[in-house]
Design a protein around this motif. Structure first.
Motif, PDB file in Angstrom:
ATOM      1  N   ARG A  42       0.828  -1.217   0.000  1.00 43.37           N
ATOM      2  CA  ARG A  42       0.000   0.000   0.000  1.00 43.37           C
ATOM      3  C   ARG A  42       0.864   1.270   0.000  1.00 43.37           C
ATOM      4  O   ARG A  42       0.351   2.372  -0.220  1.00 43.37           O
ATOM      5  N   CYS A  43       2.164   1.132   0.277  1.00 40.94           N
ATOM      6  CA  CYS A  43       3.018   2.322   0.377  1.00 40.94           C
ATOM      7  C   CYS A  43       3.318   2.871  -1.014  1.00 40.94           C
ATOM      8  O   CYS A  43       3.581   2.109  -1.944  1.00 40.94           O
ATOM      9  N   TYR A  44       3.279   4.196  -1.151  1.00 46.96           N
ATOM     10  CA  TYR A  44       3.595   4.828  -2.439  1.00 46.96           C
ATOM     11  C   TYR A  44       5.090   5.107  -2.591  1.00 46.96           C
ATOM     12  O   TYR A  44       5.513   5.668  -3.581  1.00 46.96           O
ATOM     13  N   PHE A  45       5.878   4.783  -1.574  1.00 50.03           N
ATOM     14  CA  PHE A  45       7.322   5.055  -1.563  1.00 50.03           C
ATOM     15  C   PHE A  45       7.576   6.505  -1.993  1.00 50.03           C
ATOM     16  O   PHE A  45       8.321   6.782  -2.938  1.00 50.03           O
ATOM     17  N   CYS A  46       6.934   7.400  -1.268  1.00 52.72           N
ATOM     18  CA  CYS A  46       6.955   8.818  -1.651  1.00 52.72           C
ATOM     19  C   CYS A  46       8.371   9.379  -1.660  1.00 52.72           C
ATOM     20  O   CYS A  46       9.186   9.051  -0.794  1.00 52.72           O
ATOM     21  N   TYR A  47       8.609  10.253  -2.635  1.00 51.72           N
ATOM     22  CA  TYR A  47       9.845  11.035  -2.626  1.00 51.72           C
ATOM     23  C   TYR A  47       9.660  12.097  -1.546  1.00 51.72           C
ATOM     24  O   TYR A  47       8.579  12.648  -1.387  1.00 51.72           O
ATOM     25  N   ALA A  49       9.409  11.746   1.648  1.00 48.12           N
ATOM     26  CA  ALA A  49       8.252  11.193   2.359  1.00 48.12           C
ATOM     27  C   ALA A  49       7.973  11.921   3.677  1.00 48.12           C
ATOM     28  O   ALA A  49       8.862  12.036   4.525  1.00 48.12           O
ATOM     29  N   PRO A  50       6.741  12.406   3.847  1.00 49.41           N
ATOM     30  CA  PRO A  50       6.426  13.152   5.074  1.00 49.41           C
ATOM     31  C   PRO A  50       6.472  12.281   6.336  1.00 49.41           C
ATOM     32  O   PRO A  50       6.663  12.787   7.432  1.00 49.41           O
ATOM     33  N   CYS A  51       6.309  10.957   6.148  1.00 50.66           N
ATOM     34  CA  CYS A  51       6.345  10.075   7.331  1.00 50.66           C
ATOM     35  C   CYS A  51       7.730  10.096   7.977  1.00 50.66           C
ATOM     36  O   CYS A  51       7.853   9.930   9.194  1.00 50.66           O
ATOM     37  N   ILE A  52       8.781  10.315   7.179  1.00 51.64           N
ATOM     38  CA  ILE A  52      10.143  10.285   7.760  1.00 51.64           C
ATOM     39  C   ILE A  52      10.329  11.460   8.700  1.00 51.64           C
ATOM     40  O   ILE A  52      10.778  11.302   9.843  1.00 51.64           O
ATOM     41  N   ASN A  60      14.074   5.804   7.859  1.00 51.37           N
ATOM     42  CA  ASN A  60      13.747   5.850   6.430  1.00 51.37           C
ATOM     43  C   ASN A  60      12.605   4.852   6.174  1.00 51.37           C
ATOM     44  O   ASN A  60      12.816   3.687   5.794  1.00 51.37           O
ATOM     45  N   ILE A  61      11.393   5.332   6.408  1.00 59.30           N
ATOM     46  CA  ILE A  61      10.212   4.462   6.387  1.00 59.30           C
ATOM     47  C   ILE A  61       9.956   3.846   5.003  1.00 59.30           C
ATOM     48  O   ILE A  61       9.811   2.622   4.887  1.00 59.30           O
ATOM     49  N   PRO A  62       9.938   4.660   3.920  1.00 56.52           N
ATOM     50  CA  PRO A  62       9.693   4.015   2.614  1.00 56.52           C
ATOM     51  C   PRO A  62      10.738   2.961   2.275  1.00 56.52           C
ATOM     52  O   PRO A  62      10.410   1.935   1.673  1.00 56.52           O
ATOM     53  N   PHE A  64      12.420   0.960   4.433  1.00 55.94           N
ATOM     54  CA  PHE A  64      12.225  -0.331   5.117  1.00 55.94           C
ATOM     55  C   PHE A  64      10.949  -1.013   4.628  1.00 55.94           C
ATOM     56  O   PHE A  64      10.883  -2.244   4.567  1.00 55.94           O
ATOM     57  N   ILE A  65       9.956  -0.214   4.210  1.00 58.53           N
ATOM     58  CA  ILE A  65       8.734  -0.852   3.691  1.00 58.53           C
ATOM     59  C   ILE A  65       9.035  -1.532   2.347  1.00 58.53           C
ATOM     60  O   ILE A  65       8.596  -2.648   2.080  1.00 58.53           O
ATOM     61  N   ARG A  66       9.846  -0.865   1.528  1.00 60.58           N
ATOM     62  CA  ARG A  66      10.219  -1.504   0.250  1.00 60.58           C
ATOM     63  C   ARG A  66      11.001  -2.801   0.515  1.00 60.58           C
ATOM     64  O   ARG A  66      10.815  -3.814  -0.152  1.00 60.58           O
ATOM     65  N   ALA A 103       1.089  11.631   9.309  1.00 61.67           N
ATOM     66  CA  ALA A 103       1.688  12.359   8.175  1.00 61.67           C
ATOM     67  C   ALA A 103       1.589  11.589   6.866  1.00 61.67           C
ATOM     68  O   ALA A 103       1.806  12.152   5.788  1.00 61.67           O
ATOM     69  N   CYS A 104       1.273  10.305   6.928  1.00 57.39           N
ATOM     70  CA  CYS A 104       1.244   9.463   5.714  1.00 57.39           C
ATOM     71  C   CYS A 104       0.261  10.045   4.692  1.00 57.39           C
ATOM     72  O   CYS A 104      -0.870  10.407   5.034  1.00 57.39           O
ATOM     73  N   VAL A 105       0.678  10.088   3.422  1.00 57.91           N
ATOM     74  CA  VAL A 105      -0.181  10.690   2.392  1.00 57.91           C
ATOM     75  C   VAL A 105      -1.492   9.908   2.233  1.00 57.91           C
ATOM     76  O   VAL A 105      -2.511  10.462   1.838  1.00 57.91           O
ATOM     77  N   ARG A 106      -1.483   8.636   2.554  1.00 53.59           N
ATOM     78  CA  ARG A 106      -2.721   7.851   2.436  1.00 53.59           C
ATOM     79  C   ARG A 106      -3.708   8.210   3.554  1.00 53.59           C
ATOM     80  O   ARG A 106      -4.904   7.974   3.424  1.00 53.59           O
ATOM     81  N   GLU A 107      -3.214   8.773   4.638  1.00 49.33           N
ATOM     82  CA  GLU A 107      -4.109   9.271   5.690  1.00 49.33           C
ATOM     83  C   GLU A 107      -4.860  10.488   5.155  1.00 49.33           C
ATOM     84  O   GLU A 107      -6.081  10.592   5.273  1.00 49.33           O
ATOM     85  N   PRO A 113      -4.015   5.415   6.756  1.00 51.98           N
ATOM     86  CA  PRO A 113      -2.564   5.459   6.537  1.00 51.98           C
ATOM     87  C   PRO A 113      -2.003   4.053   6.371  1.00 51.98           C
ATOM     88  O   PRO A 113      -2.633   3.073   6.779  1.00 51.98           O
ATOM     89  N   VAL A 114      -0.815   3.978   5.764  1.00 49.54           N
ATOM     90  CA  VAL A 114      -0.083   2.707   5.774  1.00 49.54           C
ATOM     91  C   VAL A 114       0.204   2.394   7.242  1.00 49.54           C
ATOM     92  O   VAL A 114       0.557   3.285   8.016  1.00 49.54           O
ATOM     93  N   LYS A 115       0.019   1.133   7.636  1.00 50.89           N
ATOM     94  CA  LYS A 115       0.212   0.784   9.056  1.00 50.89           C
ATOM     95  C   LYS A 115       1.709   0.639   9.340  1.00 50.89           C
ATOM     96  O   LYS A 115       2.253  -0.470   9.449  1.00 50.89           O
ATOM     97  N   ILE A 116       2.346   1.801   9.461  1.00 47.99           N
ATOM     98  CA  ILE A 116       3.814   1.835   9.566  1.00 47.99           C
ATOM     99  C   ILE A 116       4.287   1.148  10.855  1.00 47.99           C
ATOM    100  O   ILE A 116       5.257   0.383  10.851  1.00 47.99           O
ATOM    101  N   GLY A 117       3.585   1.421  11.965  1.00 49.01           N
ATOM    102  CA  GLY A 117       3.995   0.841  13.250  1.00 49.01           C
ATOM    103  C   GLY A 117       3.994  -0.676  13.211  1.00 49.01           C
ATOM    104  O   GLY A 117       4.941  -1.333  13.655  1.00 49.01           O
TER     105      GLY A 117
HETATM  106  S1  SF4 Z   1       4.255   5.377   4.529  1.00 50.02           S
HETATM  107 FE1  SF4 Z   1       2.791   6.830   3.607  1.00 50.02          FE
HETATM  108  S2  SF4 Z   1       3.909   8.835   3.536  1.00 50.02           S
HETATM  109 FE2  SF4 Z   1       5.411   7.217   3.976  1.00 50.02          FE
HETATM  110  S3  SF4 Z   1       6.277   6.727   1.962  1.00 50.02           S
HETATM  111 FE3  SF4 Z   1       4.591   5.250   2.313  1.00 50.02          FE
HETATM  112  S4  SF4 Z   1       2.731   6.212   1.462  1.00 50.02           S
HETATM  113 FE4  SF4 Z   1       4.320   7.798   1.580  1.00 50.02          FE
END
Ligand code: SF4
Ligand code: FAD
Length: 447
Positions: A42-47, A49-52, A60-62, A64-66, A103-107, A113-117
């Motif tokens: 679900r992550c857009y791997f934003c350039y 990225a506001p989550c960081i 570096n959230i995107p 580690f998600i990648r 801060a996630c753009v999907r929020e 939001p992507v469930k980063i936690g």
């Molecule tokens: S977690 Fe959300 S803000 Fe962060 S890179 Fe992925 S989509 Fe973008």
């Protein structure tokens, strides 16, 4: 079932073994491989990225998600630990809903939001459960650093210093390490003794010795330490709590919520902890929510939080508030307790409604009163620092630090809850401990 009667209404063994075990099981269990993969996709791997930037440790959230989405779990964990060595605990306790996930753009786009936690927990668990410690120490540089406190700030500082080649000695008042990770975090957020396991895992780096039952200000002084160590880091947290001043016909009516939670964290048998049938918690932060929810989970029938302002002003997040109300906790806002009368073991708590004066913004007690009954009352109106303020320059009643976490005393750095820039969050304490270690290193090599 044995019922240890303290006073009428406050009893132990309210629930069956199965109920305790269900109530205190993992609140947000880790993802399965499949769930992690789906969520990572679900992550857009934003350039940019506001989550960081919303993460106090700037993981570096995107990235580690990648790494999770390409099945590189070990690398994903390393990406996290490089910035936050307590990434395992932070994955469990961070209020992500007000940090990276807010801060996630999907929020913003869809309220989901992507469930980063939970992805962070998936990655960190994957290597911690195999006991892999992905760091080795630099060659020993012959320098020794003293660290006061083994909470998140002290541990993060110690680990980074050890990586950089220092010998570290931690001085810790308590018999167990971990600070509030061990004695404060709600039981259902950190199950299976995770705090202690995380400390053992972190110490695998080597070069860190913990001296337990050693208290700065009692067993030794800063001046003594300065003679034997090349630098000192203070991460002693907040050891005192604010007390409520209230008319009472007994001085034992109000218990400290932090002590209650610490007792709860240390017991092996939940049935041994007595709890009221009717519990009131005064406060509006994470401690108030945790005390209320855990009272309910221990078998209290009615739990009420009293908060002096409105829900928006509570420092506990909306998610924490919803968690409490979903468990049956009632939140009464805009009310302050004014007196307590105790008769036959039952407290009658008198309260006044409040409102905020439009012009001054001050809280005003109104002439509208009401009362509620309680077997047990917990106070959770904040912790405070009452230590070392004669030694350091202070601000807001805490140790003042500069942008490199340096205090006003030569060769002494500080971080976490005890400093004026602390935020009463585990992740901020970790960030400051880590940054102080880098600043200590920079200062020592520049000499
Ligand atoms: S977690 Fe959300 S803000 Fe962060 S890179 Fe992925 S989509 Fe973008
Ligand atoms: C009930 C409760 C629940 C919380 N829940 C959350 C949560 O869900 N999520 C979140 O992000 N944050 C939470 N927090 C806040 C978080 O726990 C703290 O911000 C964090 O632990 C601060 O870390 P620290 O290292 O600065 O201090 P601490 O964790 O307090 O550690 C300080 C250590 O120093 C030791 N010490 C103190 N004085 C001395 C001395 N003089 N000499 C030697 N050792 C000393 C203490 O024994 C302790 O081990 C919670 C706090 C509480 C009280």
């Amino acid at each position: 079932m044995s019922n240890t009667k303290l006073s009428p209404g406050i009893v132990s063994s309210r629930l069956s073994k199965e109920e305790y075990s269900n109530n205190f099981s993992d609140a947000y269990p880790g993802f399965t491989d499949y769930e992690a993969k789906v969520e990572a996709d679900r992550c857009y791997f934003c350039y940019d990225a506001p989550c960081i930037s919303a993460c106090p440790t700037e993981i570096n959230i995107p990235l580690f998600i990648r790494q999770i989405s390409t099945e590189m779990e070990e690398e994903a964990a390393k990406t996290i630990f490089d910035q936050n060595i307590l990434g395992g605990m932070c994955a469990r306790v961070c209020p992500t809903e007000t940090l990276c996930e807010e801060a996630c753009v999907r929020e913003a786009a869809e309220g989901k939001p992507v469930k980063i936690g939970r992805l962070q927990r998936y990655a960190t668990d994957s290597i911690m459960s195999q006991n892999i410690h992905p760091y080795i120490r630099n060659e020993n540089n012959g320098k020794k650093i003293a660290v006061i406190g083994s909470g998140p700030a002290g541990l993060a500082c110690s680990h980074r210093l050890s990586m950089l080649g220092y010998d570290v000695e931690i001085f810790e008042s308590k018999s167990k390490a971990g600070g509030l990770n061990e004695y404060g975090i709600a039981t259902y957020k950190s199950v299976d003794n995770f705090a202690a396991k995380e400390v053992d895992w972190l110490l695998k780096i080597g070069g860190i010795k913990i001296n337990h039952n050693k208290t700065l200000g009692v067993d030794f002084s800063i001046d003594e330490l300065r003679k034997s160590y090349d630098a000192i880091f203070i991460g002693c947290g907040l050891q005192d709590t604010n007390k409520i001043s209230i008319d009472s016909n007994t001085d034992q009516s109000i218990e400290d919520a932090v002590d209650f939670i610490a007792d709860l964290r240390q017991i092996n048998d939940f049935s041994s902890l007595p709890i009221g049938r009717n519990v009131v918690v005064i406060g509006g932060g994470m401690t108030a929510i945790d005390a209320a929810v855990q009272s309910q989970l221990l078998g209290a029938e009615k739990v009420t939080i009293i908060y002096r302002r409105n829900l928006e002003n509570m420092s506990a997040s909306k998610k924490e508030q919803n968690n409490a109300t979903s468990k049956g906790v009632k939140i009464i806002t805009n009310a302050i307790p004014t007196s307590i009368n105790k008769q036959n073991g039952v407290h009658k708590l008198s309260l006044s409604y409040t409102e905020v004066e439009k012009q001054s913004g001050k809280l005003k007690e109104l002439d509208q009163k009401f009362s509620i009954e309680a077997d047990q009352i917990f106070c959770a109106i904040g912790q405070k620092f009452n230590n070392l303020l004669d030694v350091f320059k202070s601000n807001k009643g805490k140790i003042m630090i500069d942008e490199s976490c340096k205090t006003s005393v030569e060769n002494v750095w500080a971080g976490g809850d005890c400093v004026d820039q602390g935020e009463d969050l585990t992740v901020t304490a970790v960030a400051q401990g880590r940054d102080a270690a880098e600043a200590i290193h920079k200062s020592i090599i520049s000499k």
